[in-house]
Design a protein around this motif. Structure first.
Motif, mmCIF file in Angstrom:
data_model
loop_
_atom_site.group_PDB
_atom_site.id
_atom_site.type_symbol
_atom_site.label_atom_id
_atom_site.label_comp_id
_atom_site.label_asym_id
_atom_site.label_seq_id
_atom_site.Cartn_x
_atom_site.Cartn_y
_atom_site.Cartn_z
ATOM 1 N N ASP A 47 -4.445 16.422 -23.572
ATOM 2 C CA ASP A 47 -3.844 14.986 -23.221
ATOM 3 C C ASP A 47 -2.499 15.053 -23.628
ATOM 4 O OD1 ASP A 47 -6.227 14.631 -21.814
ATOM 5 O OD2 ASP A 47 -6.828 13.065 -23.271
ATOM 6 N N ILE A 48 -2.150 15.259 -24.850
ATOM 7 C CA ILE A 48 -0.888 15.280 -25.471
ATOM 8 C C ILE A 48 -0.038 16.422 -24.908
ATOM 9 C CG2 ILE A 48 0.386 15.526 -27.547
ATOM 10 C CD1 ILE A 48 -2.064 14.332 -29.149
ATOM 11 N N VAL A 49 -0.511 17.546 -25.029
ATOM 12 C CA VAL A 49 0.359 18.639 -24.378
ATOM 13 C C VAL A 49 0.550 18.335 -22.980
ATOM 14 C CG1 VAL A 49 0.576 20.920 -23.670
ATOM 15 C CG2 VAL A 49 -0.442 20.524 -25.654
ATOM 16 N N GLN A 50 -0.199 17.820 -22.095
ATOM 17 C CA GLN A 50 -0.044 17.504 -20.677
ATOM 18 C C GLN A 50 1.129 16.444 -20.684
ATOM 19 O OE1 GLN A 50 -3.481 16.158 -18.482
ATOM 20 N NE2 GLN A 50 -2.286 16.583 -16.592
ATOM 21 N N GLU A 51 1.057 15.349 -21.431
ATOM 22 C CA GLU A 51 1.909 14.162 -21.364
ATOM 23 C C GLU A 51 3.318 14.843 -21.967
ATOM 24 O OE1 GLU A 51 2.681 10.394 -24.227
ATOM 25 O OE2 GLU A 51 0.776 10.765 -23.339
ATOM 26 N N ALA A 52 3.206 15.767 -22.886
ATOM 27 C CA ALA A 52 4.362 16.502 -23.129
ATOM 28 C C ALA A 52 5.335 17.104 -21.913
ATOM 29 C CB ALA A 52 4.508 17.437 -24.571
ATOM 30 N N PHE A 53 4.589 17.698 -21.206
ATOM 31 C CA PHE A 53 5.104 18.802 -20.310
ATOM 32 C C PHE A 53 5.720 17.728 -19.072
ATOM 33 C CE2 PHE A 53 2.647 22.515 -21.791
ATOM 34 C CZ PHE A 53 3.764 23.228 -22.140
ATOM 35 N N VAL A 54 4.946 16.827 -18.892
ATOM 36 C CA VAL A 54 5.367 15.630 -17.832
ATOM 37 C C VAL A 54 6.824 15.042 -18.451
ATOM 38 C CG1 VAL A 54 4.855 13.458 -16.938
ATOM 39 C CG2 VAL A 54 3.131 15.190 -17.132
ATOM 40 N N HIS A 55 6.723 14.682 -19.544
ATOM 41 C CA HIS A 55 8.004 14.317 -20.018
ATOM 42 C C HIS A 55 9.040 15.486 -20.241
ATOM 43 C CE1 HIS A 55 7.030 10.406 -21.527
ATOM 44 N NE2 HIS A 55 5.838 10.767 -21.831
ATOM 45 N N ALA A 56 8.819 16.455 -20.398
ATOM 46 C CA ALA A 56 9.919 17.641 -20.532
ATOM 47 C C ALA A 56 10.134 17.724 -19.270
ATOM 48 C CB ALA A 56 9.112 19.009 -20.970
ATOM 49 N N TYR A 57 9.508 18.071 -18.073
ATOM 50 C CA TYR A 57 9.773 18.018 -16.636
ATOM 51 C C TYR A 57 10.977 16.817 -16.106
ATOM 52 C CZ TYR A 57 9.798 18.692 -11.716
ATOM 53 O OH TYR A 57 10.213 19.349 -10.450
ATOM 54 N N LEU A 58 10.601 15.704 -16.415
ATOM 55 C CA LEU A 58 11.343 14.557 -15.899
ATOM 56 C C LEU A 58 12.653 14.565 -16.730
ATOM 57 C CD1 LEU A 58 8.503 11.828 -16.214
ATOM 58 C CD2 LEU A 58 9.708 13.003 -13.985
ATOM 59 N N SER A 59 12.740 14.987 -18.066
ATOM 60 C CA SER A 59 13.758 15.077 -18.729
ATOM 61 C C SER A 59 14.917 16.102 -17.988
ATOM 62 C CB SER A 59 13.561 15.536 -20.334
ATOM 63 O OG SER A 59 12.832 14.341 -20.904
ATOM 64 N N LEU A 60 14.192 17.327 -17.975
ATOM 65 C CA LEU A 60 14.758 18.566 -17.416
ATOM 66 C C LEU A 60 15.633 18.192 -16.034
ATOM 67 C CD1 LEU A 60 12.535 21.382 -18.454
ATOM 68 C CD2 LEU A 60 14.840 21.154 -19.190
ATOM 69 N N LYS A 61 14.748 17.697 -15.289
ATOM 70 C CA LYS A 61 15.405 16.962 -14.006
ATOM 71 C C LYS A 61 16.579 16.155 -13.925
ATOM 72 C CE LYS A 61 12.906 15.482 -9.665
ATOM 73 N NZ LYS A 61 11.931 14.967 -9.209
#
Length: 195
Positions: A47-61
Motif C-alpha cells: 500500500d505504501i509503495v503504491q501510494e508513493a508511486f501515485v504521489h510520484a506520478y502526480l508530482s512529475l506531472k
C-alpha cells in the motif's frame, strides 16, 4: 528494451506516460523491500509503495521538464516512500524486517549467485538474517540510518536529505548504531560460547 536508471529522468521529462511504467518496474522491488523493512507487513508495504508511486506520478506531472531531468530518482522516490509511510502509519514505531520474509528476494539472491555452493549461500543468508534481526533491536534513529546506508546503499548526503537530518547527525547515528550492533554481536558470541 531495458532502460538505464541514468536515462530515466530525461525520458520522463520527454514523455511521462510512456516512461513512468519502466520507472516503476525499475524501483518497485527496492521500494517494496524498503517499506517492508519499515512496516514489517507485506500488505502495508504494498500500500505504501503504491501510494508513493501515485504521489510520484502526480508530482512529475506538475514539474517542469528541466526539474524532472535533474531529479535523482532513487533518493527522491525513497523520500516519497518515507512520507507515504509516515502518512500511512502515523505514530507507529519503525521495524526492520529480514528480507528473508520477502520470498522473491531470496530467489533473486540465489539466481545472482548460482556459481556458489549451496552451503555458502545458506550461510550468507543466515548471517544476513541474524544481522537484520540485530538491527531490528536498535533504537529507531539508528535503525533507519543503518537500513538506508547498508541495506539500501544510500550515501550520507542522500540519507540526510531523505530523513531531514544534518550530514553530521547521519554520521553520528550511523557510528553509534554500528557501535551498538558490535555490542549485540559480542553478547551473542558470548552466549554461543557458553552453550
Amino acid at each position: 528494451m531495458k532502460l538505464s536508471e541514468q536515462m530515466l529522468p530525461t525520458l520522463l521529462a520527454q514523455d511521462l506516460r510512456q516512461y513512468f511504467q519502466p520507472m516503476v518496474e525499475c524501483y518497485q522491488q527496492r521500494l517494496f523491500i524498503f517499506a517492508l523493512r519499515l512496516t514489517g507487513n507485506a500488505q502495508e508495504a504494498e500500500d505504501i509503495v503504491q501510494e508513493a508511486f501515485v504521489h510520484a506520478y502526480l508530482s512529475l506531472k506538475k514539474y517542469p521538464a528541466w526539474r524532472v531531468q535533474t531529479l535523482k530518482l532513487q533518493p527522491w522516490l525513497y523520500k516519497i516512500t518515507i512520507h507515504s509511510f509516515d502518512h500511512h502509519v502515523r505514530g507507529a514505531r519503525l521495524q526492520v524486517v529480514s528480507s528473508g520474509l520477502f520470498e522473491d528476494s531470496s530467489v533473486i539472491e540465489m539466481e545472482e549467485r548460482t556459481e556458489e555452493q549451496p552451503e555458502i549461500i545458506f550461510e550468507t543468508q543466515e548471517q544476513q538474517a541474524e544481522l537484520e534481526a540485530l538491527v531490528a533491536q536498535l533504537p529507531e534513529r539508528y535503525r533507519l540510518v543503518i537500513t538506508c546506508y547498508y541495506f539500501e546503499q544510500l550515501s550520507y548526503r542522500e540519507i540526510a536529505e531523505l530523513l531531514d537530518l544534518s550530514l553530521a547527525a547521519v554520521k553520528v547515528n550511523l557510528h553509534r548504531g554500528v557501535k551498538q550492533l558490535r555490542m549485540f554481536l559480542q553478547a551473542q558470541t558470548l552466549v554461543r560460547d557458553k552453550a
